[in-house]
Each structure stands twice: as structure tokens, then as C-alpha cells.
Enzyme design. Structure first.
Site, short mmCIF file in Angstrom:
data_model
loop_
_atom_site.label_atom_id
_atom_site.label_comp_id
_atom_site.label_asym_id
_atom_site.label_seq_id
_atom_site.Cartn_x
_atom_site.Cartn_y
_atom_site.Cartn_z
N LYS B 79 8.10 18.56 0.98
CA LYS B 79 6.78 19.19 0.77
C LYS B 79 6.29 19.82 2.07
CE LYS B 79 4.54 15.67 -1.12
NZ LYS B 79 5.55 14.70 -1.50
N CYS B 163 -8.17 6.48 -5.43
CA CYS B 163 -6.90 6.11 -4.82
C CYS B 163 -6.98 5.02 -3.76
CB CYS B 163 -6.17 7.35 -4.29
SG CYS B 163 -6.86 8.09 -2.84
N MET B 164 -8.08 4.85 -3.06
CA MET B 164 -8.05 3.83 -2.01
C MET B 164 -9.32 3.00 -1.89
SD MET B 164 -9.80 5.87 0.56
CE MET B 164 -11.11 5.27 -0.20
N MET B 339 -0.95 3.03 -4.11
CA MET B 339 -1.65 3.09 -5.40
C MET B 339 -1.35 1.91 -6.32
SD MET B 339 -3.40 5.60 -4.98
CE MET B 339 -3.26 6.05 -3.27
N GLY B 376 -2.92 8.08 0.00
CA GLY B 376 -2.20 9.18 -0.63
C GLY B 376 -2.59 10.52 -0.06
N GLN B 377 -3.84 10.68 0.34
CA GLN B 377 -4.35 11.99 0.73
C GLN B 377 -4.45 12.11 2.26
OE1 GLN B 377 -7.24 13.73 -2.20
NE2 GLN B 377 -7.79 11.58 -2.40
#
Ligand code: SF4
Lengths: 98, 795
Positions: B79, B163-164, B339, B376-377
Site C-alpha cells: 500500500k 476502531c480503538m 481490532m 488501524g488509522q
């Protein structure tokens, strides 16, 4: 003509690494650098992005290749980097500017 | 030498330097050839790799892993490799557009800003912002100040809630303060790495490559994969322990039980640095109540290996194996999770229990030895957690419910006393429920502005939380984004945004590392920075006389001055990148908030020089700035007093101790039954960033993973008469979708389980997921619900 510099990590003992690098080196568009332990610098050069993808996938499929990471990528003379269609949105849905 | 040869040599030099792990000083920078290079963090995941971005003719033409970046040492995943191409999809949004009938028609920025301002002015308390862990730090800070300091309603929440949020509440409950004490250095030193429902080979690939690299050099590093399905990561694991969904709570308790039973817990560490805690009345609580060591031991009594085996399906012998590892003082054990632990109806409890196992066994605070949650971000930590863009939070670890914290913020923002509302705003699920409920029925949000995220695609149970709002005439949805998405398709107003290196920015990654970059290319058409959009609307409200847009001296909330002390009208986009650096001004204001919780940030200029710095960043006697690898550890953390060894200086029990929690196993809210006999789990894939908005525009990534699928076990498929590639209908109590079956693909679901990735906009799996959430963190559980499968027979 996209050009990529990769670091390919190969598992196994010296003979298996030698076999894997032999296979890698035989792939069209691939140039190998000097092996550093289990890590091999690899340059991939192809005419277009689609061909590039095929070679990158072939590199990852070579038996013994554990990981394939990018160190450098040049797309400066790729004419249409977004080449290929953008997929359809959900059926029956209109979207975007008029 | 011709250009091709030159580029090839550059590629080989970069690959060789990374492969040989050359010291940075020996690593040649990317050669120029008319290409101008600058650093930026990768746009995608929370790993926070740094890239070198090559620009020529106003376009990003080359990408290189940044050799000076300690996170990735010159390497990138697939990515990151394509991050430059993500800018150049053909359908970038380039003009503001308003919905008219079934179409979106272009309007001017001026009209768009005015439209938003008028709606807010009419009903400020009915306005909400829904942002993201992909907001840059200055963007999130501007939105936070606008809502909480300007509009006094607190209705701001980020998708990071999805997500967190459970990691946040887990850290706060355990250490009294959010975010990991340890860092990625652990991966270079751990003897054992335990993955709790985590698949780093696909989700944090460059971090995982550190482990692969160590193994390839002959180092013995044990990898234990605790999961509910086999993944790419499992292929590298020494032990794969497959557990029944939700029973991870019991596994953690089973380890703790054995540490006590066998006397292998770290008595000295526990007696010196820990207390015990539980939810006394059985009701979920962030801080809970103290319990004695004996009560703790008694609570764990029933979690024998046999009982845990019965609940979880993991053999008693494997539970014993895990406990034996934790019982060895001389091993270094790193736990990683993301997650799988956080998106859990008892996510806070499970986070606490992982910390508890580490604290109880003394595996804490040494390189390679500690619990490390991943995000995740790219800026879930920097923007959502540190800036505090959550509905209950204020910058720097403060909360709106605390009058003292509100007062501090009012002082720092120079606001009149009482401007900040003490009532928390709506968290994500509540916000979207309120937006999707008629105003007459109590749905108190009528205007919702989404920035940098795609909720129509990513919210759970979207049929309940998102869709109804689109049928309600008085609900107005504003969406700022870079590409058309499921959410822009439904928006009443679309605002085109600048992306990544089309603007200045700062991110904060999973290991407390704050990163900075400069704008390198212009955005397409009329696309503009999200922070500018917020400031422009604030200014229009100021001009309309809305009092909240003024500080107590009557100055504009986003008053900015150049070096001569002259106000710069940054709300005029022509002046946004001019005599002031808006990011720098916002960051310098924000960093004053960072000291209360000892999350000290350095001046902006330090981040310009560095490849990120891990807070707390403190100034040395010689004027230089020093980052911190390990918190709460003497000699590492500048706030630990000499002689203390460890000091949990934000302890909730006010005695410098961390809390070891007991939380019981609790069954999930929905489990397979006769009607819906399968577990359904959702997640990500290597090639795509979340909802695929950007990565699906990159042809190689799209071709590598073109669409969603349902992963299922061969025997289940056979029973249903399904083969690879056949279409199957997946149904839950919330909806139905059709997907091709993938058996023996990159992942392998156990019998009775299904997995569907969520990136594909053609197959919105979140119309099927549950919106039940952790009662403390309010984070929904995307990882388990009950489903059934049928073969789709085509006529
Ligand atoms: S691991 Fe994450 S941050 Fe690093 S290159 Fe890949 S997507 Fe980007």
C-alpha cells in the site's frame, strides 16, 4: 516504464537461497543486486503497470520468498497511473456531477 | 547515462541500502534527476512508516522508503508503495456540489460555506461533526475547537470510535492515562510475540517484517497466534490457538489463574507497583472498585485450564503453555492487538485483561517485554486520542465532564468562563441514531458534517444507523472527501478535499510518534484542506454574529498573525498558504494542552527535522529535545522519579500503581443458533485501506483484490453444495448480501465461521453487522454476529 527497488527476504539455508535467487534472476524484467544474508535487493523494470504487477506477483510466488518489500518506486513516465477503468458503482445508482 | 539507467541505479541503491541495513549516513538519498524529494508519513495505516516523496512537474512521480525513519528503515508495504498513485484516480472530487433531486450539481465554495453556516446558525445544538483517525492533528484540533470551544455542544466524534475506543478505556482503567507505554522497539527484542486476534502480516506489514527479518537472520522468536481464523500471519506462527469468538476473555483469565495457582506471578512487581480492581456490582465501569489480592484470586478460581478449554476450544495444554511462558521472568514477551480485541462488546474488559496478564507476570517496561496495542488509522492516536476529538474529551487527555479541565481549556483558548459545555456529546452510534431518527421523535441532530471518512460504508448496522436519515427531509448531510464514496452519494452537500501531500499535515502513530509533512503538490480543481473548510465556516458564522466564534476579547476563534503581528485572513483560501503556516499555528496552540497528562510535544520546528518523535518529548539542558521510548520506567521516562523503578504517575488509585483488573467472561450478545448457525466476522485485507476509497483507485491494488468474498470452510461449503467462486447469500437478522465463495484462499475460517472483508463498496457487509457495543468505550463489535448461508441458484 515503472521501476521498482525491492527487498526480497528468502527463507532457508544457503543452497535454498541460491535456488530461489536463481529463479528470481531468471524472471524477465528483474535484476538482482548483492545478497545480504537472506535479503536480496531486486530491481523490476517493465513497460507498463500491468506488466509490473505480473512480475511483482511472480517474485512473491517464487518458492522460498518470505517477504517482499518496497524501497523505491518510480512512476514518472507512466502515462496514465489510474489506467484502467474505475469500477461501476452499485447497480442502478447515479452519482457525481451533472 | 540515460534517464532509465539513472532511475534503475537509484532503485538498486535504495534496495541495497535497505537490504544491507546500511547505517543511515551511508545510505545515499534518492538521486535528484529533476525530482524534488521530501519526507511524509505514509497516508494509510497506523504503523506510521515514513516515505520519501519525489515530485516533478507538480506531480508525485516517485516513492521511496525513508532510510532515516526508525519505524520502517527504508521499507514499505504494497500500500505504501502505491501511496503516490492514490492521488491520481480519475474521479477525484474537484468542485463543491449540492444535491438537487437525484443529482449533485456544482456550486461555489462561497455558497457552500454560507449554506453550512446558515444551517448551524439556525440550530447550533443540532449540528454534529463526524471525523476520523485520518484527520491530521491540526485538522482535528480545528474541528475540536470549533465544536467545543465555539458551538458549545460537544457533538464531535471520530470513526476511531469504531476502531480503538476500547484500547483507550483499557489504558485509562489500567494506568490512569491513555496510550501505550511501550513502542515498536519491542519487536526487535521480544523472545515471544503473542498476537491477540491480530493479523499484522496483512494489517501492519512493515511491523511484521521486523519479525520476519529476525527469523531470517536465524534469531529464535516464538510467534503465538491466538485467533478465530487462520490468516497470512498464521503461516509464520509456532502455535496457532483457535478460540471460539468472545472467549478470549476466558483465555486471559485462564493465564492469570495459572500464574497465581503455580506461584509464577511476579510477586515483587505486583506488590511494589500494582493494585487489584473489578466492577464491584457487576455493572460496567471505567474505574471500578478496589479488590483485595485474595478476592482477585478467588474470582479467578473457576478459570481452570479445563474450564477455559470448555469455553474457548483451546486445549488445556495450550493454556498451560501460555501461562508457563508468562511465568518465566527471563523471557521477553510482547503482546500485540488491534481490532480483534477492540471491536468487542467487552472490548474494554479484554484490553484490561491483557494488561493484567503482563502486569501480574512482570512482563512490562523492558525492551521486548510489554503490551502494545496497535491502531488501524494513521492518526487515531495523534488526532482522536491526543487532540481528543471524542464526544466526551478535550485536548491533551482532558474530559468535558471535569469542571477543572473545562476551565483550563477556556483559559488556553481565551474563552469566557462557561463556554464549554459539561455534557458529553453523542458518541458515534448515538450520533448516527440521532441523525437517523426524526426530529419530532427525539433525533436531535439535524445537520451532520463528515470529514475524512465514509460512514455509509463503515458504520455497523448501516440500515439502522445511516439509511433512515436519507429519507428525512430536515436532515442535512455534508461530506468532505477526495473521491466519490457511498457517503458522498447520499450527501446533501459534497466538499472536495485536498489529500495527503496536497496539504500540510501531522499524524500521530501507534507508538506515540508525532510526524509532520509539508504540502508538495496542488490539489486538483477546487479541492481544499479540511482544516480550511472548518475555519471558513467558523469565519462565516463570526461574520453572521454568532458569539461562540469570538474569544473573550472579541477576536476570531482562529485568529492568526504573521511575524509582524498582522492578522492574516486565512479563511480566504488565497491566503491559507501564504504568510503564515496554519498547521504550525494550530499545533503550537495545541501543544500547550499536552503537558497535563505528560504527553509533552516539542515545537513544530523539531518535527520538521525529525522522522517523528515519541512523546513525552522534553527539552534537555543543552536545548535539544529528547523523545521517550518507554513510559513509567525509570531512566526512560523523564517523569519517573529517581529510585522508583516504575512509577504509574497517573494512577487512578493515586498511589503510583497500575491496576490489575478482573473481568469475567461474558457471552456475546448474539451467537449462532438454529436459525443463524454461523459466526460472521468482518475485517480488512492487505491491499485495501479500509473502505477502499483510495486503494480501489490504484489499478494494481484493485486488480490484486478486486472484490469482496465470503471465506468459509470446505466442509461447510460442501454441505451447502457450494464450490469456490459460487455465489452464496449471507443473511443476518439485519440484512442479506450475495458474495462469491472463497475456500482455501489467503485466510481460512474454521467450520461454522465466515469471514467477509469490508472494503468493497459493491457489497456493504456493514448492513449486516451488529451495532451492539462495549458499554464503556461504546465501540461496536464487527467481529461476531450470527449469520446463515445459502447457495444462490441462478435461473
Ligand atoms: S505498513 Fe502501513 S504505514 Fe507502512 S507502508 Fe504499509 S500501509 Fe503504509
Amino acid at each position: 516504464m515503472p521501476t521498482t527497488g525491492l527487498v526480497v527476504t528468502i527463507e532457508g539455508d544457503e543452497p535454498s537461497i541460491a535456488i530461489a535467487t536463481g529463479v528470481l534472476g531468471a524472471l524477465a524484467g528483474v535484476t538482482l543486486g548483492t545478497l545480504h544474508g537472506a535479503r536480496c535487493p531486486v530491481v523490476v523494470e517493465t513497460d507498463d503497470l500491468a506488466g509490473h504487477e505480473r512480475v511483482l506477483q511472480a517474485v512473491q510466488r517464487v518458492s522460498g520468498v518470505l517477504a517482499c518489500e518496497l524501497a523505491f518506486a518510480d512512476f514518472s513516465d507512466v502515462q496514465d497511473p489510474a489506467g484502467g477503468r474505475v469500477g461501476p458503482r452499485r447497480e442502478g445508482v447515479q452519482h457525481g456531477s451533472s | 547515462m540515460d534517464r532509465r539507467e539513472f532511475v534503475k541505479l537509484t532503485a538498486m541503491a535504495a534496495a541495497t541500502a535497505a537490504a544491507a541495513r546500511l547505517p543511515v549516513a551511508d545510505a545515499a538519498p534518492p538521486a535528484s534527476d529533476g525530482v524534488r524529494w521530501d519526507k511524509a508519513p505514509c497516508r494509510f495505516c497506523g504503523t506510521g512508516c515514513h516515505v520519501q516523496v519525489g515530485v516533478k512537474g507538480g506531480r508525485v512521480v516517485s516513492i521511496a522508503g525513508d532510510r532515516q525513519a526508525p519505524v520502517n528503515n527504508g521499507l514499505l508495504c504494497v500500500k505504501g508503495y502505491h501511496v503516490g498513485l492514490a492521488l491520481y484516480g480519475r474521479d477525484r472530487l474537484t468542485r463543491p456540489m449540492r444535491k438537487q433531486g437525484d443529482k449533485h450539481v456544482p456550486i461555489s465554495w462561497d455558497s457552500a460555506v454560507d449554506l453550512i453556516a446558515q444551517r448551524i446558525k439556525k440550530n447550533p445544538s443540532g449540528f454534529a461533526m463526524y471525523g476520523s483517525g485520518q484527520w491530521t492533528i491540526p485538522e482535528g484540533y480545528a474541528a475540536q475547537k470549533f465544536i467545543k470551544g465555539g458551538l458549545s455542544n460537544n457533538h464531535i466524534d471520530p470513526n476511531a470510535r469504531l476502531c480503538m475506543a476500547s484500547a483507550v478505556t483499557g489504558f485509562i482503567g489500567t494506568y490512569g492515562v491513555d496510550e501505550p507505554a511501550s513502542c515498536y522497539d519491542d519487536l526487535d527484542a521480544a523472545d515471544v510475540i503473542i498476537l491477540w486476534g491480530n493479523n499484522p502480516a496483512e494489517m501492519h506489514p512493515v511491523l511484521f517484517s521486523r519479525f520476519i527479518d529476525r527469523r531470517s537472520r536465524g534469531e529464535r522468536v516464538k510467534l503465538i497466534d491466538l485467533g478465530t481464523r487462520r490468516t497470512r500471519t498464521t503461516a509464520f506462527a509456532d502455535h496457532y490457538l483457535c478460540f471460539k469468538p468472545q472467549t478470549d476473555l476466558a483465555i486471559a483469565n485462564g493465564i492469570a489463574h495459572l500464574l497465581l495457582r503455580d506461584g509464577t506471578y511476579d510477586k515483587a512487581f505486583v506488590e511494589g507497583h500494582c493494585n487489584f480492581r473489578h466492577e464491584a456490582d457487576g455493572k460496567p465501569h471505567l474505574f471500578g472498585a478496589p479488590m483485595t489480592f485474595d478476592a482477585y484470586r478467588k474470582a479467578l478460581d473457576k478459570y481452570t485450564p479445563e474450564y477455559v478449554e470448555k469455553l474457548s476450544g483451546v486445549s488445556a495444554a495450550d493454556i498451560v503453555m501460555l501461562a508457563k511462558l508468562f511465568g518465566q521472568r527471563d523471557l521477553r514477551i510482547t503482546s500485540l492487538w488491534c481490532m480483534g480485541v477492540n471491536q468487542h462488546t467487552r472490548g474494554t474488559a479484554l484490553n484490561r485483561l491483557i494488561h493484567a496478564v503482563h502486569l501480574l507476570s512482570g512482563h512490562f517496561g523492558k525492551k521486548g517485554d510489554g503490551p502494545q496495542s496497535l491502531t488501524g488509522q494513521p492518526s487515531a492516536c495523534g488526532t482522536a486520542r491526543e487532540v481528543g476529538t471524542l464526544a466526551h474529551a478535550l485536548p491533551g487527555g482532558r474530559i468535558v465532564a471535569n469542571p477543572g479541565h473545562r476551565k483550563q481549556c477556556e483559559e488556553l483558548w481565551n474563552l469566557p468562563e462557561g463556554r464549554i459545555n459539561g455534557k458529553p456529546g453523542h458518541h458515534t452510534v448515538a450520533m448516527w441514531e440521532a441523525f437517523s431518527t426524526p426530529t419530532s421523535g427525539g433525533g436531535d441532530i439535524d445537520t451532520l458534517w463528515v470529514q475524512v471518512t465514509n460512514p455509509a460504508h463503515s458504520l455497523p448496522n448501516a440500515g439502522k444507523l445511516f439509511k433512515p436519515s436519507r429519507e428525512l427531509a430536515d436532515k442535512f448531510l455534508i461530506v468532505s472527501d477526495v473521491y466519490p464514496t457511498e457517503t458522498t452519494r447520499e450527501a446533501d452537500l459534497i466538499l472536495p478535499s485536498a489529500m495527503w501531500v496536497e496539504k500540510n499535515g501531522m499524524f500521530g502513530n501507534s507508538e506515540r510518534r508525532t510526524q509532520q509533512w509539508f504540502k508538495m503538490v496542488d490539489p486538483p480543481g477546487e479541492a481544499r484542506d479540511d482544516a480550511w473548510q472548518t475555519i471558513a465556516v467558523a469565519r462565516r458564522l463570526y461574520d453572521l454574529g454568532v458569539e461562540g466564534m469570538r474569544d473573550k476579547d472579541g477576536k476570531f476563534l482562529f485568529h492568526m498573525q504573521d511575524e509582524h503581528g498582522h492578522e492574516v485572513p486565512v479563511w480566504d483560501f488565497r491566503r491559507y498558504y501564504g504568510s503564515v503556516n496554519v498547521d504550525e499555528q494550530l499545533f503550537e496552540e495545541y501543544r500547550k494542552f499536552s503537558r497535563l497528562k505528560h504527553k509533552d510535544l516539542a515545537p513544530y520546528a523539531e518535527y520538521v527535522k525529525a522522522r517523528g518523535l515519541r512523546w513525552p518529548v522534553v527539552q534537555r539542558g543543552d536545548g535539544t529535545w529528547r523523545e521517550t521510548s518507554y513510559r513509567f520506567v525509570e531512566g526512560e521516562d523523564p517523569y519517573v522519579a529517581k529510585g522508583k523503578g516504575f512509577q504509574f504517575y497517573h494512577s487512578t488509585s493515586k498511589d503510583d500503581r497500575a491496576q490489575i483488573w478482573f473481568n469475567p467472561y461474558e457471552p456475546p450478545p448474539e451467537a449462532p443458533d438454529a436459525e443463524y448457525p454461523f459466526w460472521l466476522c468482518t475485517g480488512r485485507v492487505l491491499e485495501h485501506w479500509h473502505t477502499g476509497t483510495m486503494t480501489m483507485r490504484v489499478p494494481p491494488l484493485r486488480r490484486a483484490m478486486p472484490g469482496a468474498y465470503v471465506e468459509m470452510h470446505r466442509l461447510d461449503a460442501r454441505k451447502l453444495g457450494l464450490e469456490n467462486g459460487d455465489m452464496a447469500a449471507i443473511e443476518t437478522r439485519r440484512g442479506r448480501l450475495e458474495l462469491p465463495v472463497w475456500i482455501g484462499g489467503r485466510g481460512a475460517a474454521p467450520e461454522g465461521s465466515l469471514f467477509v472483508p469490508f472494503f468493497d463498496e459493491h457489497v456493504l457487509i456493514n448492513e449486516l453487522t451488529l451495532h451492539e457495543h462495549c458499554p464503556i468505550s461504546k465501540e461496536p463489535d464487527y467481529k461476531k454476529c450470527a449469520a446463515r448461508v445459502m447457495a444462490v441458484r441462478r435461473a
